[in-house]
Scaffold this motif. Structure first.
Motif, PDB file in Angstrom:
ATOM      1  N   HIS A  26      30.991-141.768   7.343  1.00 30.14           N
ATOM      2  CA  HIS A  26      31.963-140.886   7.996  1.00 30.14           C
ATOM      3  C   HIS A  26      31.281-139.636   8.562  1.00 30.14           C
ATOM      4  O   HIS A  26      31.562-139.215   9.693  1.00 30.14           O
ATOM      5  N   GLN A  27      30.367-139.053   7.802  1.00 33.47           N
ATOM      6  CA  GLN A  27      29.676-137.850   8.254  1.00 33.47           C
ATOM      7  C   GLN A  27      28.804-138.140   9.473  1.00 33.47           C
ATOM      8  O   GLN A  27      28.753-137.339  10.421  1.00 33.47           O
ATOM      9  N   ARG A  28      28.130-139.286   9.475  1.00 30.60           N
ATOM     10  CA  ARG A  28      27.280-139.651  10.611  1.00 30.60           C
ATOM     11  C   ARG A  28      28.102-139.793  11.887  1.00 30.60           C
ATOM     12  O   ARG A  28      27.690-139.356  12.965  1.00 30.60           O
ATOM     13  N   LYS A  29      29.251-140.418  11.792  1.00 33.26           N
ATOM     14  CA  LYS A  29      30.095-140.614  12.975  1.00 33.26           C
ATOM     15  C   LYS A  29      30.542-139.285  13.567  1.00 33.26           C
ATOM     16  O   LYS A  29      30.589-139.124  14.794  1.00 33.26           O
ATOM     17  N   GLU A  30      30.854-138.331  12.719  1.00 39.86           N
ATOM     18  CA  GLU A  30      31.267-137.025  13.217  1.00 39.86           C
ATOM     19  C   GLU A  30      30.126-136.317  13.937  1.00 39.86           C
ATOM     20  O   GLU A  30      30.319-135.705  14.994  1.00 39.86           O
ATOM     21  N   VAL A  31      28.925-136.401  13.367  1.00 41.73           N
ATOM     22  CA  VAL A  31      27.766-135.754  13.989  1.00 41.73           C
ATOM     23  C   VAL A  31      27.419-136.423  15.313  1.00 41.73           C
ATOM     24  O   VAL A  31      27.128-135.753  16.308  1.00 41.73           O
ATOM     25  N   LEU A  32      27.456-137.739  15.333  1.00 42.27           N
ATOM     26  CA  LEU A  32      27.108-138.458  16.550  1.00 42.27           C
ATOM     27  C   LEU A  32      28.115-138.190  17.668  1.00 42.27           C
ATOM     28  O   LEU A  32      27.756-138.144  18.840  1.00 42.27           O
ATOM     29  N   LYS A  33      29.376-138.013  17.322  1.00 41.02           N
ATOM     30  CA  LYS A  33      30.378-137.668  18.334  1.00 41.02           C
ATOM     31  C   LYS A  33      30.047-136.340  18.995  1.00 41.02           C
ATOM     32  O   LYS A  33      30.180-136.184  20.211  1.00 41.02           O
ATOM     33  N   ARG A  34      29.607-135.378  18.209  1.00 38.32           N
ATOM     34  CA  ARG A  34      29.243-134.068  18.761  1.00 38.32           C
ATOM     35  C   ARG A  34      27.992-134.164  19.628  1.00 38.32           C
ATOM     36  O   ARG A  34      27.877-133.492  20.655  1.00 38.32           O
ATOM     37  N   ASN A  35      27.063-135.027  19.231  1.00 39.10           N
ATOM     38  CA  ASN A  35      25.818-135.147  19.988  1.00 39.10           C
ATOM     39  C   ASN A  35      26.007-135.815  21.344  1.00 39.10           C
ATOM     40  O   ASN A  35      25.183-135.648  22.245  1.00 39.10           O
ATOM     41  N   LEU A  36      27.081-136.598  21.486  1.00 39.06           N
ATOM     42  CA  LEU A  36      27.324-137.272  22.756  1.00 39.06           C
ATOM     43  C   LEU A  36      27.579-136.279  23.892  1.00 39.06           C
ATOM     44  O   LEU A  36      27.362-136.584  25.059  1.00 39.06           O
ATOM     45  N   VAL A  37      28.064-135.099  23.544  1.00 35.93           N
ATOM     46  CA  VAL A  37      28.344-134.095  24.561  1.00 35.93           C
ATOM     47  C   VAL A  37      27.055-133.621  25.213  1.00 35.93           C
ATOM     48  O   VAL A  37      26.982-133.394  26.422  1.00 35.93           O
ATOM     49  N   ASP A  38      26.015-133.500  24.428  1.00 30.90           N
ATOM     50  CA  ASP A  38      24.721-133.023  24.936  1.00 30.90           C
ATOM     51  C   ASP A  38      23.620-133.923  24.397  1.00 30.90           C
ATOM     52  O   ASP A  38      22.965-133.597  23.408  1.00 30.90           O
ATOM     53  N   PRO A  39      23.390-135.101  24.992  1.00 29.05           N
ATOM     54  CA  PRO A  39      22.379-136.033  24.481  1.00 29.05           C
ATOM     55  C   PRO A  39      20.983-135.432  24.549  1.00 29.05           C
ATOM     56  O   PRO A  39      20.687-134.636  25.430  1.00 29.05           O
ATOM     57  N   PRO A  40      20.121-135.803  23.604  1.00 27.27           N
ATOM     58  CA  PRO A  40      18.763-135.244  23.578  1.00 27.27           C
ATOM     59  C   PRO A  40      17.935-135.696  24.773  1.00 27.27           C
ATOM     60  O   PRO A  40      18.128-136.783  25.306  1.00 27.27           O
ATOM     61  N   LYS A  41      17.029-134.852  25.199  1.00 24.85           N
ATOM     62  CA  LYS A  41      16.131-135.183  26.293  1.00 24.85           C
ATOM     63  C   LYS A  41      14.895-135.893  25.753  1.00 24.85           C
ATOM     64  O   LYS A  41      14.429-135.593  24.660  1.00 24.85           O
ATOM     65  N   PRO A  42      14.357-136.829  26.506  1.00 26.50           N
ATOM     66  CA  PRO A  42      13.197-137.567  26.018  1.00 26.50           C
ATOM     67  C   PRO A  42      11.943-136.706  25.994  1.00 26.50           C
ATOM     68  O   PRO A  42      11.627-136.023  26.951  1.00 26.50           O
ATOM     69  N   GLN A  89       7.643-143.266  37.736  1.00 29.38           N
ATOM     70  CA  GLN A  89       9.028-143.138  37.259  1.00 29.38           C
ATOM     71  C   GLN A  89       9.009-142.756  35.791  1.00 29.38           C
ATOM     72  O   GLN A  89       9.191-143.600  34.912  1.00 29.38           O
ATOM     73  N   PRO A  90       8.765-141.470  35.475  1.00 30.17           N
ATOM     74  CA  PRO A  90       8.693-141.047  34.078  1.00 30.17           C
ATOM     75  C   PRO A  90       9.988-141.375  33.332  1.00 30.17           C
ATOM     76  O   PRO A  90      11.077-141.014  33.757  1.00 30.17           O
ATOM     77  N   PHE A  91       9.816-142.118  32.244  1.00 28.15           N
ATOM     78  CA  PHE A  91      10.925-142.531  31.402  1.00 28.15           C
ATOM     79  C   PHE A  91      11.986-143.282  32.211  1.00 28.15           C
ATOM     80  O   PHE A  91      13.180-143.132  32.017  1.00 28.15           O
ATOM     81  N   GLY A  92      11.502-144.085  33.173  1.00 23.67           N
ATOM     82  CA  GLY A  92      12.405-144.880  34.000  1.00 23.67           C
ATOM     83  C   GLY A  92      12.827-146.152  33.303  1.00 23.67           C
ATOM     84  O   GLY A  92      12.613-146.341  32.100  1.00 23.67           O
TER      85      GLY A  92
END
Length: 346
Positions: free
Chosen positions: A71-87, A115-118
């Motif tokens: 349950h905790q992981r799902k909540e954190v992942l939902k928040r991260n979807l707004v600003d996904p990490p950059k490679p 094509q960096p990270f293409g």
């Protein structure tokens, strides 16, 4: 409830310390500390055994910690979807290129740099990660395997278990140098890709992975079964010619493909007769020859050879012709009998 609070509360109630929990879960004390302080996201329950081990040590109901962590992981992942990490991928790219087949390395490097990270770099990296993560997850419970990998990477057994727990959680956007040193480098021997078909071969370390050769291909397949052909539907409506067709025979007719052509009902009638005619198929060597009965030209259960249609307009036309022929025969028979009666009277 936060899984960290549950663990802290039970540690206090039982008078245990973090090192006791780390020993029970077979991980480092640093890893437990980072989990309890929120520096690390709780691992995916389906990919680890730490919750079961910690639950027994903390005397909690089976599955409680795993449920809270999920349950905790799902909540954190939902928040991260707004600003996904950059490679951040420079070090990992060098390792991947170094493992590439020598004949392709120069060409692949040029594509990666252009094509960096293409698409190609993400495809290759994701497939390598999928393979190595699957191996790491399967071997998580094997002490022998973990000790062997730990020696290759110069780490302790507990530190290697922590590395696996973190590695199975990573993705192409978050591959770290630590992942390279611990898993990608020692487990992957080489890889190659066909840029025309994008089929990919991966060779793993034979000392660490018995099933060391992997092959992935993009295969062209037939589309899902299309809607039933109109000609077949019309053929099945004529019970006089299709009523004795078995389920297997109808299924065979449904699977026929015509590359844009539209077969008529007459085609399916002929195809069914061809399928049933024993002259079109070689009998198995062990099959015994059936004896023919008087007046029977074919084995029981088969039909007579295919009749020739006078017109190619369809079964309906043929049925009409057959009906006319029978009417003429009946008329001829009636006329003949009348003539005989007249001769007898005279």
């Amino acid at each position: 409830m936060d899984v960290r609070l549950v663990i802290k509360q039970r540690l206090e109630e039982l008078g245990l310390e973090q090192r006791n929990l780390a020993a029970a879960a077979e991980v480092t004390e640093s890893y437990i500390s980072q989990l309890l302080t929120g520096k690390k996201l709780p691992p995916e329950p389906s990919r680890t055994d730490v919750y079961e081990k910690m639950g027994k040590s903390l005397k909690l109901p089976s599955g409680k910690l795993a449920k809270l962590a999920d349950h905790q992981r799902k909540e954190v992942l939902k928040r991260n979807l707004v600003d996904p990490p950059k490679p951040l991928f420079k070090e990992v790219r060098e390792l991947i290129l170094r493992k590439c087949a020598p004949a392709k390395e120069k060409q692949i490097r040029a594509i990666f740099e252009k094509q960096p990270f293409g698409e190609l770099e993400r495809l290759v990296t994701q497939k390598l990660l999928d393979v190595v993560k699957r191996v790491a997850k399967d071997e998580l419970s094997s002490e022998t395997w973990l000790h062997l990998v730990a020696r290759l990477s110069g780490r302790s057994y507990e530190a290697m278990r922590v590395s696996i727990l973190e590695f199975v959680e990573t993705d192409v956007f978050n591959v770290s140098v630590d992942n390279n040193v611990s898993f990608l480098d020692p487990l992957v021997e080489s890889w190659d890709i066909d840029l025309a078909t994008f089929s990919m071969g991966i060779v793993l370390n034979r000392r660490l992975v018995p099933d060391y050769a992997k092959k992935f291909e993009f295969v062209e397949r037939e589309p899902l079964q299309p809607e039933e052909e109109p000609g077949l539907k019309e053929f099945l409506r004529y019970q006089s010619v299709s009523g004795d067709a078995t389920e297997e025979e109808i299924e065979f007719l449904k699977k026929l493909r015509f590359n844009g052509k539209r077969p008529t009902p007459l085609y399916y009638y002929r195809e069914l007769q061809n399928l049933r005619d024993p002259l079109h198929f070689r009998a198995p060597m062990t099959q015994t020859v059936q004896k023919k009965t008087l007046g029977q030209s074919q084995p029981k259960g088969s039909v007579a050879p295919m009749h020739k249609f006078l017109e190619a307009d369809g079964i309906e036309k043929q049925l009409q012709l057959n009906g006319r022929k029978r009417a003429i025969q009946r008329w001829a028979g009636i006329k003949g009998s009348r003539g005989k009666k007249q001769k007898a009277k005279s």
